[in-house]
Design a protein around this motif. Structure first.
Motif, PDB file in Angstrom:
ATOM      1  N   ARG A   1      24.775  22.216 118.404  1.00 35.65           N
ATOM      2  CA  ARG A   1      25.536  22.343 117.133  1.00 35.65           C
ATOM      3  C   ARG A   1      25.985  21.441 116.495  1.00 35.65           C
ATOM      4  NH1 ARG A   1      28.269  23.508 122.034  1.00 35.65           N
ATOM      5  NH2 ARG A   1      30.168  22.212 122.720  1.00 35.65           N
ATOM      6  N   HIS A   2      26.284  20.218 117.029  1.00 38.06           N
ATOM      7  CA  HIS A   2      26.476  19.190 116.041  1.00 38.06           C
ATOM      8  C   HIS A   2      25.606  18.766 114.932  1.00 38.06           C
ATOM      9  CE1 HIS A   2      30.218  18.911 118.473  1.00 38.06           C
ATOM     10  NE2 HIS A   2      29.346  19.009 119.689  1.00 38.06           N
ATOM     11  N   TYR A   3      24.254  18.952 115.464  1.00 33.34           N
ATOM     12  CA  TYR A   3      23.130  18.449 114.659  1.00 33.34           C
ATOM     13  C   TYR A   3      23.033  19.509 113.669  1.00 33.34           C
ATOM     14  CZ  TYR A   3      22.291  15.190 118.150  1.00 33.34           C
ATOM     15  OH  TYR A   3      22.347  13.813 118.963  1.00 33.34           O
TER      16      TYR A   3
ATOM     17  N   LEU B   1      20.998  49.574  98.719  1.00 31.07           N
ATOM     18  CA  LEU B   1      20.740  48.114  98.591  1.00 31.07           C
ATOM     19  C   LEU B   1      22.039  47.367  98.762  1.00 31.07           C
ATOM     20  CD1 LEU B   1      18.351  48.270  95.319  1.00 31.07           C
ATOM     21  CD2 LEU B   1      17.772  47.777  97.680  1.00 31.07           C
ATOM     22  N   THR B   2      22.898  47.805  98.387  1.00 27.07           N
ATOM     23  CA  THR B   2      24.314  47.099  98.560  1.00 27.07           C
ATOM     24  C   THR B   2      24.541  46.938 100.071  1.00 27.07           C
ATOM     25  OG1 THR B   2      25.186  48.285  96.636  1.00 27.07           O
ATOM     26  CG2 THR B   2      26.642  46.952  97.585  1.00 27.07           C
ATOM     27  N   THR B   3      24.641  48.085 100.768  1.00 30.47           N
ATOM     28  CA  THR B   3      24.617  48.161 102.065  1.00 30.47           C
ATOM     29  C   THR B   3      23.818  47.032 102.816  1.00 30.47           C
ATOM     30  OG1 THR B   3      24.597  50.645 101.853  1.00 30.47           O
ATOM     31  CG2 THR B   3      24.901  49.694 104.201  1.00 30.47           C
ATOM     32  N   SER B   4      22.344  47.022 102.444  1.00 29.84           N
ATOM     33  CA  SER B   4      21.480  46.027 102.881  1.00 29.84           C
ATOM     34  C   SER B   4      21.724  44.694 102.679  1.00 29.84           C
ATOM     35  CB  SER B   4      20.139  46.224 102.297  1.00 29.84           C
ATOM     36  OG  SER B   4      20.046  47.770 102.270  1.00 29.84           O
ATOM     37  N   LEU B   5      22.209  44.423 101.572  1.00 26.94           N
ATOM     38  CA  LEU B   5      22.559  43.093 101.276  1.00 26.94           C
ATOM     39  C   LEU B   5      23.877  42.693 102.118  1.00 26.94           C
ATOM     40  CD1 LEU B   5      22.402  43.102  97.325  1.00 26.94           C
ATOM     41  CD2 LEU B   5      20.690  41.781  98.997  1.00 26.94           C
ATOM     42  N   THR B   6      24.774  43.398 102.141  1.00 22.18           N
ATOM     43  CA  THR B   6      25.997  43.257 102.987  1.00 22.18           C
ATOM     44  C   THR B   6      25.317  42.917 104.411  1.00 22.18           C
ATOM     45  OG1 THR B   6      27.281  45.059 101.752  1.00 22.18           O
ATOM     46  CG2 THR B   6      28.264  44.065 103.698  1.00 22.18           C
ATOM     47  N   LEU B   7      24.445  43.485 105.102  1.00 25.82           N
ATOM     48  CA  LEU B   7      24.082  43.344 106.291  1.00 25.82           C
ATOM     49  C   LEU B   7      23.279  42.017 106.253  1.00 25.82           C
ATOM     50  CD1 LEU B   7      23.750  45.224 108.722  1.00 25.82           C
ATOM     51  CD2 LEU B   7      21.428  45.792 107.978  1.00 25.82           C
ATOM     52  N   LEU B   8      22.564  41.786 105.126  1.00 24.27           N
ATOM     53  CA  LEU B   8      21.717  40.316 104.989  1.00 24.27           C
ATOM     54  C   LEU B   8      23.006  39.130 105.163  1.00 24.27           C
ATOM     55  CD1 LEU B   8      18.936  39.695 104.684  1.00 24.27           C
ATOM     56  CD2 LEU B   8      19.522  39.300 102.295  1.00 24.27           C
ATOM     57  N   ALA B   9      23.924  39.329 104.417  1.00 22.36           N
ATOM     58  CA  ALA B   9      25.130  38.454 104.290  1.00 22.36           C
ATOM     59  C   ALA B   9      25.699  38.166 105.902  1.00 22.36           C
ATOM     60  CB  ALA B   9      26.194  38.820 103.503  1.00 22.36           C
ATOM     61  N   LEU B  10      25.907  39.297 106.259  1.00 23.83           N
ATOM     62  CA  LEU B  10      26.626  39.248 107.586  1.00 23.83           C
ATOM     63  C   LEU B  10      25.724  38.460 108.615  1.00 23.83           C
ATOM     64  CD1 LEU B  10      28.264  42.638 108.292  1.00 23.83           C
ATOM     65  CD2 LEU B  10      29.232  40.499 108.122  1.00 23.83           C
ATOM     66  N   ALA B  11      24.349  38.810 108.442  1.00 23.69           N
ATOM     67  CA  ALA B  11      23.353  38.013 109.406  1.00 23.69           C
ATOM     68  C   ALA B  11      23.498  36.521 109.102  1.00 23.69           C
ATOM     69  CB  ALA B  11      21.933  38.643 109.334  1.00 23.69           C
ATOM     70  N   THR B  12      23.299  36.348 108.114  1.00 24.49           N
ATOM     71  CA  THR B  12      23.699  34.950 107.648  1.00 24.49           C
ATOM     72  C   THR B  12      24.979  34.118 108.197  1.00 24.49           C
ATOM     73  OG1 THR B  12      22.631  35.303 105.587  1.00 24.49           O
ATOM     74  CG2 THR B  12      23.352  33.294 105.873  1.00 24.49           C
ATOM     75  N   VAL B  13      26.095  34.813 108.095  1.00 26.51           N
ATOM     76  CA  VAL B  13      27.143  34.321 108.598  1.00 26.51           C
ATOM     77  C   VAL B  13      27.162  34.167 109.976  1.00 26.51           C
ATOM     78  CG1 VAL B  13      29.534  35.011 109.135  1.00 26.51           C
ATOM     79  CG2 VAL B  13      28.679  35.215 106.701  1.00 26.51           C
ATOM     80  N   GLY B  14      26.303  35.030 110.753  1.00 22.64           N
ATOM     81  CA  GLY B  14      26.355  35.297 112.190  1.00 22.64           C
ATOM     82  C   GLY B  14      25.688  33.877 112.517  1.00 22.64           C
ATOM     83  N   VAL B  15      24.455  33.745 111.909  1.00 21.77           N
ATOM     84  CA  VAL B  15      23.578  32.653 112.354  1.00 21.77           C
ATOM     85  C   VAL B  15      24.357  31.322 112.300  1.00 21.77           C
ATOM     86  CG1 VAL B  15      21.431  31.347 111.726  1.00 21.77           C
ATOM     87  CG2 VAL B  15      21.413  33.703 111.771  1.00 21.77           C
ATOM     88  N   ASN B  16      25.000  31.298 111.009  1.00 26.39           N
ATOM     89  CA  ASN B  16      25.703  30.145 110.795  1.00 26.39           C
ATOM     90  C   ASN B  16      26.837  29.782 111.939  1.00 26.39           C
ATOM     91  OD1 ASN B  16      24.369  29.586 108.665  1.00 26.39           O
ATOM     92  ND2 ASN B  16      26.222  29.603 107.222  1.00 26.39           N
ATOM     93  N   ILE B  17      27.514  30.714 112.414  1.00 27.80           N
ATOM     94  CA  ILE B  17      28.576  30.621 113.469  1.00 27.80           C
ATOM     95  C   ILE B  17      27.950  30.131 114.759  1.00 27.80           C
ATOM     96  CG2 ILE B  17      30.138  31.915 114.988  1.00 27.80           C
ATOM     97  CD1 ILE B  17      31.016  33.472 112.240  1.00 27.80           C
ATOM     98  N   MET B  18      26.687  30.793 115.232  1.00 30.24           N
ATOM     99  CA  MET B  18      26.028  30.402 116.234  1.00 30.24           C
ATOM    100  C   MET B  18      25.586  29.054 116.266  1.00 30.24           C
ATOM    101  SD  MET B  18      25.535  32.975 118.399  1.00 30.24           S
ATOM    102  CE  MET B  18      24.118  32.700 119.075  1.00 30.24           C
ATOM    103  N   ALA B  19      25.165  28.568 115.113  1.00 27.92           N
ATOM    104  CA  ALA B  19      24.610  27.378 114.934  1.00 27.92           C
ATOM    105  C   ALA B  19      25.630  26.092 115.169  1.00 27.92           C
ATOM    106  CB  ALA B  19      23.783  27.003 113.663  1.00 27.92           C
ATOM    107  N   GLN B  20      26.821  26.359 114.300  1.00 26.39           N
ATOM    108  CA  GLN B  20      27.834  25.394 114.361  1.00 26.39           C
ATOM    109  C   GLN B  20      28.927  25.369 115.542  1.00 26.39           C
ATOM    110  OE1 GLN B  20      29.907  24.955 110.570  1.00 26.39           O
ATOM    111  NE2 GLN B  20      28.614  26.654 109.973  1.00 26.39           N
ATOM    112  N   TYR B  21      29.121  26.448 116.267  1.00 26.53           N
ATOM    113  CA  TYR B  21      30.087  26.472 117.286  1.00 26.53           C
ATOM    114  C   TYR B  21      29.572  26.852 118.652  1.00 26.53           C
ATOM    115  CZ  TYR B  21      32.964  26.401 113.160  1.00 26.53           C
ATOM    116  OH  TYR B  21      33.426  26.200 111.897  1.00 26.53           O
ATOM    117  N   VAL B  22      28.283  27.373 118.899  1.00 24.61           N
ATOM    118  CA  VAL B  22      27.958  28.000 120.015  1.00 24.61           C
ATOM    119  C   VAL B  22      26.815  27.375 120.612  1.00 24.61           C
ATOM    120  CG1 VAL B  22      27.376  29.966 121.273  1.00 24.61           C
ATOM    121  CG2 VAL B  22      28.775  30.184 119.192  1.00 24.61           C
TER     122      VAL B  22
END
Ligand SMILES: *[C@@H]1O[C@H](CO)[C@@H](O)[C@H](O)[C@H]1NC(C)=O
Ligand SMILES: *[C@@H]1O[C@H](CO)[C@@H](O)[C@H](O)[C@H]1NC(C)=O
Ligand SMILES: *[C@@H]1O[C@H](CO)[C@@H](O)[C@H](O)[C@H]1NC(C)=O
Ligand SMILES: *[C@@H]1O[C@H](CO)[C@@H](O)[C@H](O)[C@H]1NC(C)=O
Length: 445
Positions: free
Chosen positions: A367-369, A342-363
């Motif tokens: 992105r500005h919206y 479960l911990t591994t899974s949650l880490t994966l989930l957190a990583l995915a969230t970070v990934g999506v945010n980075i894409m949305a804000q910088y790529v």
């Protein structure tokens, strides 16, 4: 996001049994070879053997005009032109077997020599003479194929343990099947032999659990049972491994595998869990024989013929080596493992969230919206204490003045006002406004 949750919960936890701890299975095994009998124990009085007659065994020399004898003790028979034939011999299961810790040699071809110590090599035995040309004088005594070796039966009594899980069971308390199917390096001949075994066995099924009857490879066969222990005919095991003793041993050998011997690994795969189904009450196993291609096998035994050790009998047993090994894994439920998963899974989930945010804000193009939308600015909470003091009617009035909806709880209304950027002009104006409201609601004078 949804797919990650599905992957973790459904695939990793339920499908891949992420809540179990696996440990490699280890086993001990006892192997016993028995000659073919009429369904009885050869130790019993009156138990009859049921060997096939020599006339049914083409590898045995026949004493008729079909065969002509060669100088080396073999004979060439016109009914088996590919290889040389030899005289056959009847052997009991005990004398045809050489048993080791976890393997057994089933002798198919026996070569016997007598060895006599050359006394001229010793001044007085065992003190050596100054030189020695030939220590033993060797004489060939006999060579013979084991008659009807394919009908001998091999009894496999085994038990499994896995130290970390504390599980331990004997084969009497387990169910198992013989697997007949591809193992990666099968040629067309091997595939044909396996397919032949599946189509000639009436009890062949197509799956280890809830299998349906089949006549094609791969298939699973039920072992014969004697007192709760499994046994197979040697011929069946050879066919399941996709080999025949009547094929050439290795390219250029000029002899059959019956003459040279052959090495077979008999893997027993243990398991007590099934993907998507979880832990099982009983441990089950699969026998998986596989041949080592172009292998030969021979073992030598020397027995003294006289007390002084001058005369010896040397036996070279060429035959089928069955080397039994444990495979597979046993599982137990493990809370730590579940937590880890479960911990591994949650880490994966957190990583995915970070990934999506980075894409949305910088790529991404908008992105500005996206970054504006991601960081929702909360309302100014400066005036919350002021608004808290107002009555519900006053709040409704404020909302109405700003063309805002007046639904929801008191807290919702206050939040709505703050989001709108509400500022109290002054206490006076508010009271003035409530006066005005009072006037408005009063009847016309
Ligand atoms: C010799 O014996 C073998 C089997 O024992 C048989 O197959 C073969 O036909 C016999 N040959 C003759 C010429 O009788
Ligand atoms: C094979 O058996 C026959 C008789 O059964 C015997 O005459 C012959 O010598 C044997 N050959 C060898 C090599 O022992
Ligand atoms: C026995 O050994 C002697 C001495 O090494 C040797 O000369 C002789 O040929 C041997 N005998 C046989 C039968 O090989
Ligand atoms: C487990 O094995 C026992 C004894 O061999 C048997 O009675 C029982 O039915 C088996 N349970 C399952 C679920 O197969």
């Amino acid at each position: 996001m949804f797919f990650i949750v599905v992957y973790i919960l459904v695939y990793q936890l339920i499908g891949n049994l992420g809540y179990l701890k696996f440990d490699a299975a280890q086993n001990t095994v006892r192997l016993t070879l028995q000659e073919p009998t009429a369904g009885c124990n050869p130790n019993d009085v009156g138990c009859k053997d049921s060997f096939a007659p020599l006339s049914h065994l083409p590898y045995c020399c026949a004493q008729n005009s079909s065969c002509k004898t060669n100088d080396d003790g073999s004979c060439s028979c016109d009914y088996r032109p590919t290889f040389k034939d030899y005289n056959c011999t009847w052997l009991s299961g005990t004398s045809a077997a050489a048993i080791r810790e976890s393997s057994i040699v089933v002798s198919t071809f026996l070569h016997e020599y007598t060895m006599t110590l050359n006394t001229s090599c010793f001044t007085s035995y065992p003190s050596a003479a100054p030189s020695c040309d030939e220590l033993y004088i060797v004489q060939e005594k006999a060579q013979a194929f084991t008659a009807d070796v394919e009908s001998f039966t091999l009894l496999i009594d085994h038990s499994v343990t896995s130290p970390k899980s504390g599980l331990a069971t004997t084969s009497r308390d387990m169910q198992g099947l013989l697997f007949v199917g591809p193992n990666g390096n099968d040629g067309s001949e091997a595939s044909a032999i396996k397919a032949g075994l599946c189509s000639s066995s009436s009890d062949a099924v197509d799956a280890p659990r809830n299998g349906r009857a089949t006549d094609k490879a791969p298939c699973y066969l039920k072992p014969n049972s004697a007192g709760g222990l499994d046994f197979f005919a040697i011929g069946t095991l050879l066919q399941a491994a996709g080999v025949s003793l009547e094929s050439e041993s290795y390219p250029g050998s000029g002899h059959s595998a019956r003459y040279e011997g052959i090495t077979i690994n008999l893997n027993i795969d243990y398991s007590n869990s099934i993907p998507w189904h979880g832990l099982q009450a009983n441990i089950s196993y699969l026998y998986k024989p596989s041949v080592i291609p172009r292998s030969t096998f021979k073992t030598t035994e020397v027995t003294p013929l006289s007390l002084d050790g001058v005369h010896m009998l040397k036996k070279s047993l060429h035959g089928v080596l069955f080397e039994v090994r444990a495979g597979g894994q046993l599982a137990i439920f493990d809370f730590t493992q579940l937590l880890l998963q479960l911990t591994t899974s949650l880490t994966l989930l957190a990583l995915a969230t970070v990934g999506v945010n980075i894409m949305a804000q910088y790529v991404l193009r908008y992105r500005h919206y996206y970054s504006e939308a991601l960081y929702d600015r909360t309302a100014d909470f400066d005036n919350i204490s002021f608004l808290e003091r107002q009555s519900e009617d006053q709040l409704r009035q404020e909302l109405r003045d700003r063309n805002l909806p007046q639904s929801g709880t008191r807290e919702r209304m206050i939040l709505r006002l703050m989001e709108y950027g509400y500022r109290p002009s002054s206490t006076a104006s508010l009271s003035f406004r409530s006066e005005r409201a009072a006037l408005a609601s009063a009847p016309d004078v």
